[in-house]
Structures are given as structure tokens and as C-alpha cells.
Design an enzyme around this catalytic site. Structure first.
Site, PDB file in Angstrom:
ATOM      1  N   HIS A 127      62.897 -21.524   3.638  1.00 35.69           N
ATOM      2  CA  HIS A 127      61.457 -21.283   3.766  1.00 35.69           C
ATOM      3  C   HIS A 127      61.090 -19.827   3.467  1.00 35.69           C
ATOM      4  O   HIS A 127      59.910 -19.476   3.435  1.00 35.69           O
ATOM      5  CB  HIS A 127      60.943 -21.719   5.145  1.00 35.69           C
TER       6      HIS A 127
ATOM      7  N   ASP B 158      67.367 -26.173   5.697  1.00 32.72           N
ATOM      8  CA  ASP B 158      66.646 -24.903   5.545  1.00 32.72           C
ATOM      9  C   ASP B 158      67.646 -23.783   5.246  1.00 32.72           C
ATOM     10  O   ASP B 158      67.960 -22.950   6.097  1.00 32.72           O
ATOM     11  CB  ASP B 158      65.853 -24.616   6.822  1.00 32.72           C
TER      12      ASP B 158
ATOM     13  N   SER C  81      63.188 -14.853  10.427  1.00 31.49           N
ATOM     14  CA  SER C  81      63.668 -16.011   9.677  1.00 31.49           C
ATOM     15  C   SER C  81      64.734 -15.608   8.676  1.00 31.49           C
ATOM     16  O   SER C  81      64.628 -14.583   8.008  1.00 31.49           O
ATOM     17  CB  SER C  81      62.518 -16.651   8.914  1.00 31.49           C
TER      18      SER C  81
END
Length: 246
Positions: free
Chosen positions: A65, A109, A202
Site C-alpha cells: 500500500h 500487503d 507503514s
């Protein structure tokens, strides 16, 4: 890449709901030489940030992402607001997202970034080992994550690298996340302690005994643990195939 499903809430790049470190401390400068800071130009032209980590001289591992139109990686950094002599800034030549990545369910992911040139390995820039494909970390184990994300829901992203120690949780602790999959994800952080990765973190690593076992993926939009990390051991064969150019 807006609104990390924190993911859309928690672990996207800072502007998208990505994660940062809550309840942690500033890391000792350059004590984590594998850490990578990602400056991302999104498909909409805005700027975001993520974390990542060097696993080979020309490859950084991060979350899918964190993809964007353009990414520049900074290695050897502690304070990303400064031009430190230890820093190496390298543009990304290719973003390799796992073919099964599902933004709706936050599965697969994981993304490899091939750098335009190999990083020069130094005392402040180095690679970190990955687990074997059958290595699972047991609930109760204490691990670490690090990043330049937010330190609180209403706080800005950090310019200096921060770190926090987190507990590996049983899969039941993440049952509130509808699509949580124990085989491909790790549940991290006790709900009784306000310690977690948060927006801007992230793509950063989950570090257990010097090995990168996870990648910051998503969590609660208000930064309440536990959070979900991508389980690296499930992807080791894919990672090796990509790096070896097969």
C-alpha cells in the site's frame, strides 16, 4: 493509497492513514542501519512517506500500500529533516507488488523496491536477514518495530527514527479485523498498552531477535493496538525469486 484501511487507517503513508510509533522512544542514531525512509509521490501528485528495510544491496522490502508514482529511498538516516553525511538517497527503479495484493482485504500487503543502483554497505547502511519459509514467531514473544510515523493520533510525523517494543499476540486478539489471516499476517501489540506502529510507519519491519519477521500493514485508525503486520515467512520464496531475477 489514500486512507490505509488502518490500513486504511493505520499503516498507509502518513497522509493516507499510515502508521507511526506510539508509546516508543527515539532510537539511538544509526543503531538500525537497515531502516529505509520512503518519500512517495502518489498517483495524485501529493507527497507521502512510509518505512521500509534493506534486505539486499539493491532491494528494499515494504508494504504494497506504499506504492506510488515515484519513490525515493533514503538509507543511513536518523533525522530525515537533515542532510546527514551517512545518508544515501536512491531512486526506485521498479516497484514489484505481489500479484495477489488485495487492497480491500489488506492481504498480500508486500512490495519489493528495486533501487536504481546498489546501496553502499557501511556501518550505517546494512541489510537485515529474513526468516526461513517455515519460521513462525510464537505468541508472547517480544519484538520491535521502528519508523518515522506519528507519535499520536493528533501528533505530526517524527523527523527522527523512533522504536517500540511490542508483544506478539494470539490470533484471537485480532479477531476484530474481519479479514485477518494468521497464515499470512501477525497480530502485534497488547490492547492493555498504548504502544503500536501508526500513520507513517507503514512498511517498516517487525524485528525479532535480529530477524525481520513482519511488515507494518494496518490497524485501528485511532492507533489502538493490536495492529496487523504482514508475515514475511509466508513470502520468502517469492522474495528470493524476485531478487534472483527469476
Amino acid at each position: 493509497m489514500q486512507a490505509l484501511l488502518f490500513l486504511m487507517a493505520l499503516l498507509l503513508p502518513s497522509g493516507a492513514g499510515a502508521e507511526e510509533i506510539i508509546g516508543g522512544v527515539e532510537a539511538r542514531p544509526h543503531s538500525r542501519p537497515y531502516m529505509a525512509h520512503l518519500k512517495i509521490i502518489t498517483d495524485r501528485g501529493s507527497e507521502d512517506r512510509c518505512g521500509g528495510f534493506l534486505i539486499a544491496p539493491q532491494f528494499v522490502l515494504t508494504a504494497a500500500h506504499c506504492k506510488g508514482r515515484e519513490i525515493t529511498v533514503t538509507l543511513g538516516a536518523h533525522d530525515v529533516s537533515k542532510s546527514e553525511s551517512t545518508q544515501q538517497r536512491i531512486k526506485v527503479e521498479k516497484q514489484i507488488i505481489h500479484k495477489n495484493y488485495n487492497v480491500s482485504f489488506n492481504l498480500y500487503d508486500i512490495m519489493l523496491l528495486k533501487l536504481e543502483e546498489k546501496a553502499e554497505l557501511t556501518p550505517t547502511v546494512d541489510v537485515i536477514p529474513l526468516p526461513g519459509p517455515s519460521d513462525f514467531i510464537d505468541p508472547g514473544k517480544m519484538c520491535w518495530t521502528a519508523g518515522w510515523g506519528k507519535t499520536g493520533e493528533k501528533e505530526p510525523t517524527s523527523e527522527t527514527l523512533r522504536e517500540v517494543e511490542l508483544r506478539i499476540m494470539d490470533k484471537e486478539a485480532c479477531k476484530m479485523y474481519k479479514h485477518y489471516d494468521y497464515n499470512f499476517q501477525v497480530c502485534v501489540g497488547s490492547s492493555t498498552k498504548l504502544k503500536t506502529a501508526y500513520m507513517g510507519d507503514s512498511g517498516g519491519p517487525l524485528l525479532c531477535a535480529g530477524v525481520a519477521h513482519g511488515i507494518v500493514s494496518y490497524g485501528d485508525s485511532h492507533g489502538k493496538p493490536p495492529a496487523v503486520f504482514t508475515r514475511i515467512s509466508a513470502y520468502v520464496p517469492w522474495i528470493k525469486t524476485v531478487i534472483n531475477g527469476k
